[in-house]
Every structure is written in C-alpha cells, then in structure tokens.
Design a protein around this motif. Structure first.
Motif, PDB file in Angstrom:
ATOM      1  N   GLU A 136       0.825  -1.208   0.000  1.00 17.70           N
ATOM      2  CA  GLU A 136       0.000   0.000   0.000  1.00 17.70           C
ATOM      3  C   GLU A 136       0.860   1.259   0.000  1.00 17.70           C
ATOM      4  N   LYS A 139       2.074   1.702  -3.454  1.00 18.04           N
ATOM      5  CA  LYS A 139       0.971   2.169  -4.291  1.00 18.04           C
ATOM      6  C   LYS A 139       0.760   3.666  -4.097  1.00 18.04           C
ATOM      7  N   GLN A 140       0.797   4.115  -2.830  1.00 14.71           N
ATOM      8  CA  GLN A 140       0.632   5.540  -2.552  1.00 14.71           C
ATOM      9  C   GLN A 140       1.740   6.370  -3.187  1.00 14.71           C
ATOM     10  N   ARG A 141       2.932   5.802  -3.269  1.00 15.61           N
ATOM     11  CA  ARG A 141       4.082   6.527  -3.813  1.00 15.61           C
ATOM     12  C   ARG A 141       4.261   6.271  -5.308  1.00 15.61           C
ATOM     13  N   SER A 532      -0.066   9.223  10.247  1.00 12.85           N
ATOM     14  CA  SER A 532      -0.457   7.855   9.917  1.00 12.85           C
ATOM     15  C   SER A 532      -0.629   7.067  11.196  1.00 12.85           C
TER      16      SER A 532
END
Length: 537
Positions: A136, A139-141, A532
């Motif tokens: 994840e 994916k975010q980066r 986070s």
C-alpha cells in the motif's frame, strides 16, 4: 570557456549517468528472505565471494546487510541497509529494509528514496500482512513493483493460486518473466520467457556460491523434464492469456507486476532478477518537490536525507546520514545548503556504503545513495541543494502506540544516558517526549512497535555504555495538540501532554474511551490525528 557552453555537456553527462541507475528496495513480511536475496544479488554481481546464508536462519552466517548484533542474533533485519554495486553497465542501489512491522517507520523512509520495489513473497505463505501494508505504501508513492516468488525449493502453494492471490489482493496483473519448472519443493529451474529457454539450476556449496546453471532449448527441456516442462509452459501461458504479455509501460504505470521465481538461499533464479531490474526497472528520473513541481535530473545538485544511522563503525563511534541524490552531480567536498536551517554544510566525509563496509566516494549522480559521515546537524527529511533552493516532501512520523519511561540504571552515567537518548532520537530509532514535570532524567519513549524498545536498550548499553531501565506507561493512543491543552489535562486521569523534539505537542490517552471522554468534556481542545496511524500503509 563560458559556463553556458559547459552546461549542456554537463547536463548530458548527468542524464546519461542517471539513466544507468536502478534504485530499489526489497520489501516483504518478516522471514521471507529479504536479507538472503540482498546477498544473493550481490553475489551474482560478483561484489562478494560467498553468501552468508546457508540452509536456514538457524545456520546463517553473518550477512552483509544485517550488521547489528541484534540482527545477527535474531536472524531478522532491524535497520535498513544500503548496498551499491555495478552489474553489466548499470549501477545498482539496493536498499534492504526491516521486515518487522515494529520498524515500519524505517521502511517508509527507505521507500521515499527509491524508484522501484521488489516484493518478495514466500511461496508457502503468499501475500502476508506486512507485505500488503508495504504494498500500500508503494501504491501511494506510485512505485512500480517486481514480484519475486521466493523459497520455491520448499513445499508451498500452487503457482496459479499465487497469481490469483496477487491479482485479487493487489489489483496488479501478473506478467511472468520466468516460470518455475517443478512444483514448489521440487525446483528444477525456470522457463526464461524472454529468451525462450530452460535454465536448469544445481546448488553449489549449499547455496554459498552462485548456482550452477545450464541452458536448454524448449525441445531439449521437454525431452529432459517431460511433464514438468509441459505443466510450466501451460501454466505460464494461461497467466499470459488471462492478463497480458510483459509490457514495460503497464509495469511503470503500476498496473501490472513482472513475476519471477527463485530460491534466494540456493541462488536459484537470482541472475534473472538482476537482469529484469537492469532491463525494465525505471531509471532515476525527476522527483517532485513540496509544490509538486519536478526538479530535472540535470539541475544543480539536490538530495534529501532519508536515514541517519550511528554505530556502524565500532572503531570511530560516528554516525552516517544517508542521502538520496535527486539531481545534479554530487562531488565530495562541495558545500551544500541545508534547507531546514539555510546553513552551509561541507561534504568532506562522503562515503559509499556496502553494508558495514565503506569507501570514500568522490562523485555521485541522481539515484545514488551517499553516506555523509559525522553529519551531526542533518536530520531525516532534510533537503540539501546548491544554487537553486528546493524542498522535497517531508517524511512523516507515525502515530506511536507504545510508551515507556526511560531511566538510567547508573546515576553517575547520566551524561552518557542523555547523549544516547538524543542520538537515538536523532536517528529516528525512537520518538522521545518530554515535559517539565518529568524532566530530562525520565524522558518518555514512544514507539510504533514494542521491539523498538529492545533496540534502544541494546544500543544504550553497547553503543553508549549507559544501561537503562524502562517503565511501561498505560497509554495506547496519541493525538497532536497545542500547549494550551497541557494545563487542562494536567489533572485528568488517563491523559497527559508531552512535547516531541520536532516541536509538536502530543496528548496521550489510555484508550479510545479516555479520548472520547476528553473530547466530550472539552470540545474546544485541539486533538488531531497524527499523520499515519499504526502504520497505516
């Protein structure tokens, strides 16, 4: 000759050097074989003579990337390690990462510094919890991901079932580059789809040396391997027909993932992984700053600090700030500007790091990782530049969930105690919270995971000669707040306000019910979620 005439020449040199760089991290759940793969890749690049892994964790020698004593004792990676080596005409910057969830902050910092990730999957366990959390983050980066199915020499899951799991849980389409011949536990070799040949492996010195590899045509493979070869071809073609043949654009866009099979411990299928990285992984490219604008790779030098580590060299007690070069040419001795303070910093002691070993480096290019020694003023997230100012995005801290008070066991060693706590805080090993009520002699250590406390205790004793004891606090939640909240919560049971080194005030609560009670009784208090939550990958 004027600077204007020289600039295109220098720009072309930097662009060519950036095109040669492949900077990536290895991510996975604990015990999937990250450190073993790291060494196997270095072995195949011929930068080490033998690998430190043998037949299993219990019999491992000391690996190059696991240099801390706790890592060697436990057989896990606690700190990230940076290795750089040449393979073919490419410079490989390989960043090994901690697999344990308790050290997720360190992993997140590393993922901020790479251009690609190798997702290592245990053939017997599939996509585990920490693997998915790290996926994840990637994916975010927008990091492209290469998937390596590891430990195929051991009994495990069906290959097609693993492909289905990758598709269902990540949304990525598997694109096989190699396919295992033989079921898991009976690893004969791989069908190299790019070259349409069978690579047959034989172990060499229990995996301490490069595996003996022979290549055969499909016709020869069918004759030698029979049904195993037919099954491998049928399975790989079924995946390709269901998804797509290898497409580098789909890979770079984060829509598909190249898949390779290996046994890192035996050095099976490792060369194919290296070749895939060189041929398909993205090169160093322009990186966005805090405004979203990208800084060209041939712009004047810039970079950012993604890790600070002490104790790597027992003889000198120094610490190293690891920087990712983002643009321009780094030259040892150059004077750069530190964005956070706007002060000058001379890069006299610049080194290339290979695990625990170092050598002086005179120049580096976009994508490279440089270790700046004795850079005591640098902090994680600091931007460095010359000529044209730039600020790269900050690397956020995670919300801590575990809190303990630290006290020196020996009052006569308070100076060492304070210096050690400050150094570990500086490195990002632990978050340190303070208040006038508790004083310097009893700082509160805040951690994402409890194993961080063990690292702190170990390093305080062995690196700083300042043994300490820890006292657990009942808090399990933290929220960002303001100084005004401190007197309000001073006499409230189950809550406390402390100051973090970055100037942020954190309100700590025993549990969610204590937090909700405070929010109900004091609705005007500022209580904001920290970047986070545990770690929300």
């Amino acid at each position: 000759m004027s600077q204007d005439i020289l600039r295109p020449v220098r720009g072309n040199e930097i662009e060519k050097q950036a095109a040669r760089r492949r900077t990536f991290a290895v991510i996975s759940h604990p015990d999937a074989g990250k450190s073993t793969l790291t060494e196997a890749l270095a072995l195949h690049a011929k930068v080490i003579g033998t690998a430190g892994a043998s037949s299993g964790k219990a019999n491992r020698k000391e690996t190059v990337s696991d240099w801390m004593q706790m890592e060697q004792d436990r057989g896990i990676s606690i700190s990230s390690a940076a290795l750089q080596f040449d393979y073919r005409d490419t410079v490989i910057n390989l960043l090994d990462t901690p697999g344990h969830a308790d050290f997720s902050e360190d992993t997140y910092r590393v993922l901020a510094a790479v251009d690609c990730a190798v997702m290592l999957v245990d053939a017997a366990k599939g996509l585990e919890t920490q693997t998915m959390k790290l996926f994840e983050v990637c994916k975010q980066r927008n990091l492209p991901i290469i998937t390596v199915i590891n430990k195929w020499d051991r009994p495990g899951l069906d290959a097609l079932a693993l492909m289905d799991e990758i598709t269902e849980r990540t949304g990525l389409l598997p694109m096989p580059l190699t396919w295992a011949v033989g079921i898991s536990g009976d690893f004969r070799g791989v069908w190299d789809l790019r070259n349409d040949r069978f690579a047959q492996f034989k172990r060499n010195n229990a995996g301490a040396n490069i595996a003996i590899t022979e290549y055969f045509t499909p016709e020869q493979a069918l004759e030698n391997q029979g049904a195993d070869w037919e099954n491998a071809v049928d399975e790989a073609e079924l995946v390709i027909d269901s998804n797509l043949a290898f497409n580098v654009d789909e890979f770079h866009a984060g829509k598909a993932t190249p898949v390779l099979f290996s046994s890192a411990a035996l050095n099976f299928g490792v060369k194919e992984i290296l070749d895939a990285l060189v041929d398909f992984a993205p090169q160093a490219s322009p990186r966005p700053d805090v405004t979203g604008e990208t800084r060209p790779v041939d712009a004047p030098f810039s970079g950012f600090v993604f890790k600070v580590q002490a104790g790597m060299n027992k003889a000198h007690r120094d610490h190293v700030a690891f920087i990712r070069v983002c643009s321009g040419k780094f030259e040892r001795g150059m004077v750069v500007t530190q964005g956070r303070t706007n002060k000058s910093f001379a890069t006299k002691y610049a080194q290339q790091v290979f695990g625990r070993e170092r050598e002086v480096i005179d120049e580096a290019f976009p994508g490279d990782v440089v270790g700046l020694v004795n850079a005591s003023s640098l902090r994680v997230g600091d931007s460095l530049f010359i000529e044209q100012p730039v600020e790269f995005p900050a690397i956020p801290l995670f919300a801590p969930e575990h809190f303990q008070v630290a006290r020196s066991k020996d009052p006569s060693k308070f100076k060492q105690f304070r210096r050690g706590i400050e150094q570990l805080e500086h490195e990002g090993v632990i978050q340190v919270l303070r208040s006038d009520i508790r004083g310097d002699q009893a700082p509160v250590l805040a951690a994402v995971g409890p194993m961080q406390f063990e690292v702190v205790q170990d390093r305080m004793e062995h690196d700083f000669n300042a043994p300490m004891r820890l006292e657990r606090l009942p808090y399990s939640m933290a929220r960002l707040t303001t100084l005004d909240t401190m007197p309000v919560l001073a006499n409230v049971v189950g809550a406390e306000v402390l100051l973090r080194s970055d100037g942020e005030y954190l309100a700590l609560f025993n549990d969610i019910w204590a937090l909700r009670r405070i929010q109900k009784n004091y609705p005007d208090l500022v209580l904001e979620t920290i970047g986070s939550e545990r770690p929300q990958f």
